[in-house]
Design a protein around this motif. Structure first.
Motif, mmCIF file in Angstrom:
data_model
loop_
_atom_site.group_PDB
_atom_site.id
_atom_site.type_symbol
_atom_site.label_atom_id
_atom_site.label_comp_id
_atom_site.label_asym_id
_atom_site.label_seq_id
_atom_site.Cartn_x
_atom_site.Cartn_y
_atom_site.Cartn_z
ATOM 1 N N LEU A 327 8.325 65.911 19.661
ATOM 2 C CA LEU A 327 8.533 65.991 21.014
ATOM 3 C C LEU A 327 9.730 66.210 21.647
ATOM 4 O O LEU A 327 10.546 65.724 20.889
ATOM 5 N N PRO A 328 9.725 66.777 22.792
ATOM 6 C CA PRO A 328 11.140 66.975 23.669
ATOM 7 C C PRO A 328 11.831 65.726 23.605
ATOM 8 O O PRO A 328 11.235 64.529 24.057
ATOM 9 N N THR A 329 13.295 65.540 23.322
ATOM 10 C CA THR A 329 14.010 64.257 23.656
ATOM 11 C C THR A 329 14.126 63.818 24.880
ATOM 12 O O THR A 329 14.251 62.396 25.055
ATOM 13 N N ASP A 330 13.550 64.562 26.117
ATOM 14 C CA ASP A 330 13.752 64.150 27.466
ATOM 15 C C ASP A 330 12.289 63.367 27.652
ATOM 16 O O ASP A 330 12.228 62.528 28.527
ATOM 17 N N LEU A 331 11.171 63.728 26.894
ATOM 18 C CA LEU A 331 9.808 63.129 27.094
ATOM 19 C C LEU A 331 9.846 61.774 26.372
ATOM 20 O O LEU A 331 9.251 60.939 26.950
ATOM 21 N N VAL A 332 10.428 61.724 25.097
ATOM 22 C CA VAL A 332 10.274 60.421 24.205
ATOM 23 C C VAL A 332 10.267 59.169 24.867
ATOM 24 O O VAL A 332 9.501 58.235 24.889
ATOM 25 N N PRO A 333 11.501 59.029 25.600
ATOM 26 C CA PRO A 333 11.912 57.878 26.250
ATOM 27 C C PRO A 333 10.885 57.459 27.367
ATOM 28 O O PRO A 333 11.001 56.129 27.870
ATOM 29 N N LEU A 334 10.120 58.140 27.946
ATOM 30 C CA LEU A 334 9.351 58.262 28.972
ATOM 31 C C LEU A 334 7.776 57.629 28.494
ATOM 32 O O LEU A 334 6.878 57.001 29.369
ATOM 33 N N LEU A 335 7.404 57.857 27.330
ATOM 34 C CA LEU A 335 6.163 57.418 26.922
ATOM 35 C C LEU A 335 5.962 56.040 26.512
ATOM 36 O O LEU A 335 6.838 55.349 26.036
ATOM 37 N N GLY A 336 4.706 55.590 26.472
ATOM 38 C CA GLY A 336 4.397 54.147 26.472
ATOM 39 C C GLY A 336 4.094 54.088 24.953
ATOM 40 O O GLY A 336 4.390 52.668 24.454
ATOM 41 N N ILE A 337 4.331 55.087 23.920
ATOM 42 C CA ILE A 337 4.184 54.650 22.443
ATOM 43 C C ILE A 337 5.706 54.711 21.834
ATOM 44 O O ILE A 337 5.725 54.335 20.762
#
Length: 377
Positions: A327-337
């Motif tokens: 996944l994009p690196t900017d998306l990962v910190p936003l995800l619940g997993i």
């Protein structure tokens, strides 16, 4: 595509399916690697079709482009969508009639026990899953006859422009109108009483189940914040838009809605601490016309690369943590997993919510009655 009902109310279970009409704007993101064709062709190749439930709207558009079309290309099996607001009433009706027209359905975890006890679902064939899926999907997400499809959460979101020196970090801060002044918004749903318990210092491990003493405590805490709540929202799109419009400075919010806005540049920040998380499961329907193909589709969906595609399509992550590397690196910190976020969420006791009380009502019915009585007093 077989369309059975218009997609009009996306909030179910946690009253949350508007949740899944997240934007299709991310569908063009080129990040996810192609599915492992060698594995798919070796274990999942076949013919014919599989009938899979879908919520419609941008959810269906996204999952078709990111998952279903790729599954067909890799295996030769065509995916037929059946679109409805929620799956449970149709699954129940088909089971009663003794004619199962679908193969794969999404079932709210609150309703899982009802169907499990009735023998509605087939055992999941985990032998079809690749190693990255078996290792990436936690064991507690892989039941005998159902597997987590995605989670959605009610979390704290705020407009960072309202707090240039730093915004709220937890639900106690949400209740602190002196340190963080301004109008608030909260979702009008009983299960979010756990947010008030978080604000009142109840440990995460003790917030569920919502016994009557905890309900009393939560409602007393809501009495404190009530004068500062500008809106009790119901539709999933309300909080983000109202935050951007300046109608209030902070709100509970669906994670997927907030993530979409953040990735589009909105000055919104989210707080995972104490987020109230609910689950939705995939289930293969016993007696479905193409159950073998449904098992293959389920195995394909849970592959790490395909799981990443599902996340990009819906902005709600399936359980496979191995998808994070795709996944994009900017998306990962936003995800619940994401591990840090996952450690802060509180998983709703959906089994308890769906369980019957001595009076025949479910616990969810009971807490909804308590909530309505509080709101109308």
């Amino acid at each position: 595509m077989k369309k059975q009902e218009p997609y009009t109310r996306p909030n179910k279970g946690l009253n949350r399916r508007a949740v899944l009409q997240s934007t299709a704007a991310l569908l063009s993101a080129p990040w996810v690697a192609r599915a492992n064709k060698a594995w798919a062709q070796e274990k999942l190749t076949g013919s014919g079709e599989v009938v899979a439930f879908s919520y419609g709207g941008s959810y269906t558009k996204g999952i078709r482009e990111r998952v279903y079309d790729r599954f067909t290309k890799a295996t030769g099996i065509k995916v037929i969508d059946v679109v409805a607001d929620v799956a449970e009433p149709q699954v129940r009706a088909m089971a009663t009639a003794g004619r199962i027209d679908w193969d794969l359905a999404l079932i709210d975890r609150v309703r899982y026990a009802e169907f499990h006890e009735a023998g509605t679902f087939m055992p999941i064939d985990y032998s079809l899953w690749d190693d990255e899926a078996l290792k990436g999907v936690p064991a507690d997400a892989r039941r005998e006859d159902a597997v987590v499809a995605f989670s959605s959460a009610a979390l704290l979101a705020y407009n960072e422009r309202a707090f240039p020196k730093g915004g709220p970090k937890n639900w106690a801060d949400f209740w602190d109108v002196k340190a963080f002044p301004g109008p608030r918004a909260l979702r009008s749903i009983a299960s979010d009483m756990v947010l008030a318990l978080a604000a009142d210092g109840v440990a995460a491990s003790e917030r569920w189940p919502l016994t009557d003493d905890k309900i009393d405590r939560a409602l007393k805490k809501f009495d404190e914040i009530r004068p500062h709540v500008a809106k009790w929202w119901k539709a999933g799109g309300e909080p983000v838009q109202a935050l951007l419009n300046g109608e209030f400075v902070m709100s509970s919010c669906y994670d997927g809605r907030a993530i979409v806005a953040i990735r589009q540049g909105a000055p919104i920040r989210i707080v995972w601490d104490g987020a109230n998380r609910h689950l939705t499961d995939w289930a293969v329907l016993k007696g479905g016309p193409n159950s073998g193909n449904a098992q293959k589709l389920l195995a394909f969906i849970n592959g790490a690369q395909t799981a990443a595609g599902f996340t990009l399509a819906t902005n709600y992550a399936g359980p496979n943590v191995n998808q994070l590397k795709y996944l994009p690196t900017d998306l990962v910190p936003l995800l619940g997993i994401e591990p840090k976020n996952a450690s802060q969420v509180v998983l709703a006791d959906d089994v308890w919510l769906g369980s019957k009380r001595p009076d025949g009502k479910t616990n969810r019915d009971h807490i909804e009655e308590r909530w309505l009585a509080w709101q109308t007093r």
